[in-house]
Design an enzyme around this catalytic site. Structure first.
Site, short mmCIF file in Angstrom:
data_model
loop_
_atom_site.label_atom_id
_atom_site.label_comp_id
_atom_site.label_asym_id
_atom_site.label_seq_id
_atom_site.Cartn_x
_atom_site.Cartn_y
_atom_site.Cartn_z
N GLY A 243 0.77 -1.23 0.00
CA GLY A 243 0.00 0.00 0.00
C GLY A 243 0.80 1.28 0.00
N LYS B 145 3.90 1.62 -4.65
CA LYS B 145 4.88 1.06 -5.59
C LYS B 145 4.35 0.98 -7.01
CE LYS B 145 5.36 -2.83 -3.61
NZ LYS B 145 4.25 -2.54 -2.67
N GLU C 294 3.94 -6.58 -10.03
CA GLU C 294 3.78 -7.68 -9.11
C GLU C 294 2.54 -8.49 -9.49
OE1 GLU C 294 3.86 -8.39 -4.28
OE2 GLU C 294 3.15 -6.47 -5.07
N TYR D 223 -4.64 -14.32 2.97
CA TYR D 223 -5.12 -13.33 3.93
C TYR D 223 -6.23 -13.88 4.82
CZ TYR D 223 -2.31 -9.67 1.80
OH TYR D 223 -1.25 -8.91 1.36
N GLN E 298 4.52 -17.81 -0.75
CA GLN E 298 5.90 -17.35 -0.91
C GLN E 298 6.64 -18.12 -2.00
OE1 GLN E 298 5.20 -14.33 1.13
NE2 GLN E 298 7.28 -14.60 0.43
N ASP F 12 8.13 -3.59 -10.20
CA ASP F 12 7.33 -3.37 -9.00
C ASP F 12 7.61 -4.52 -8.03
OD1 ASP F 12 5.35 -3.20 -7.09
OD2 ASP F 12 3.68 -3.15 -8.49
N ARG F 13 8.42 -4.25 -7.01
CA ARG F 13 8.87 -5.19 -5.98
C ARG F 13 9.91 -6.17 -6.52
NH1 ARG F 13 4.49 -6.86 -2.14
NH2 ARG F 13 5.16 -5.00 -1.02
N ASP G 240 10.77 -10.54 -1.02
CA ASP G 240 10.11 -11.79 -0.64
C ASP G 240 10.96 -12.57 0.36
OD1 ASP G 240 7.69 -11.77 -2.23
OD2 ASP G 240 8.98 -11.96 -3.97
N GLU H 267 -7.57 -7.53 1.25
CA GLU H 267 -6.58 -6.82 2.06
C GLU H 267 -7.18 -6.23 3.33
OE1 GLU H 267 -3.28 -5.30 -1.23
OE2 GLU H 267 -4.80 -3.90 -0.51
#
Length: 222
Positions: free
Chosen positions: A10, A13, A31, A43, A54, A78-79, A84, A145
């Site tokens: 959040g 990115k 991502e 979640y 993961q 992005d990431r 990770d 989320e």
């Protein structure tokens, strides 16, 4: 050239990646969220799905970083794969949401992959406080989320700061609480001025095919 945008959930990115890709003509890599088969389940039940999630991210990002290393394009990601392995997986393990057995298996696989992976030419880290992150998560309204716990986000933020504190590559830090690049053109220019100074020094940006990064350095915006 490989430019990467890092930061907590959040923090902005994806928005910054899109804006910089458009500004510089870089090729964006995002991502894998919308088509992720594990994210919503994760979640709902982190202990059950943490290892699956993961491994999914590790697989996707390793394929991506190998493709980036072979590409002649200027790519903004992005990431990164490092987030990770250095932040998300250890945070889950530290909070008891990934078993020792699964975490050790994950780390062994990651360590093997690292023999083929190098740091980005430039990492842009968006530093953001928990209240700002929560506000952004609520604003974008992804249903899965809304169940994220504050202690999970706080754990991630702590590990991000530890990782950035020891980061050895070329780094820019953006204050995500006060630099509203997504809505304020002046603030976006602050970010691009930092990038220009880092990549091009005193000279104006040249076309991507001609530009070269400076040697490793670090700029910080507070």
């Amino acid at each position: 050239m490989h430019i990467a945008v890092a930061g907590n959930i959040g923090c902005g990115k994806t928005t910054l990646t899109k804006m910089l890709a458009k500004r510089y003509g870089w090729t964006p890599r995002f991502e894998p969220v919308d088509n992720n088969p594990y994210l919503a389940d994760f979640y709902e039940d982190m202990e059950r799905w943490s290892f699956n999630l993961q491994i999914y991210f590790l697989n996707k990002r390793f394929k991506e970083v190998v493709e980036i290393s072979r590409s002649k394009e200027y790519i903004i990601q992005d990431r990164t794969i490092f987030e990770d392995a250095c932040i998300f997986a250890p945070n889950l393990h530290g909070q008891g949401k990934m078993s020792d057995r699964d975490f050790n298996n994950y780390r062994d696989l990651f360590d093997l992959m690292m023999s083929l992976v190098r740091l980005p030419d430039l990492l842009i880290y968006i530093r953001s406080s928990i209240p700002n992150i929560v506000a952004q998560i609520q604003k974008r309204g992804r249903e899965y989320e809304q169940t994220i716990r504050l202690d999970y986000l706080e754990g991630l933020n702590k590990r991000y700061e530890e990782w950035i504190g020891g980061y050895k590559g070329n780094l820019i830090i953006v204050d995500g609480d006060n630099v509203k690049f997504e809505s304020n053109p002046h603030d976006f220019q602050i970010v691009t001025d930092m990038i220009d100074a880092n990549l091009y020094g005193l000279f104006p940006p040249t076309p991507p095919s001609e530009a070269q990064p400076r040697s490793d350095g670090q700029d910080q915006l507070l």
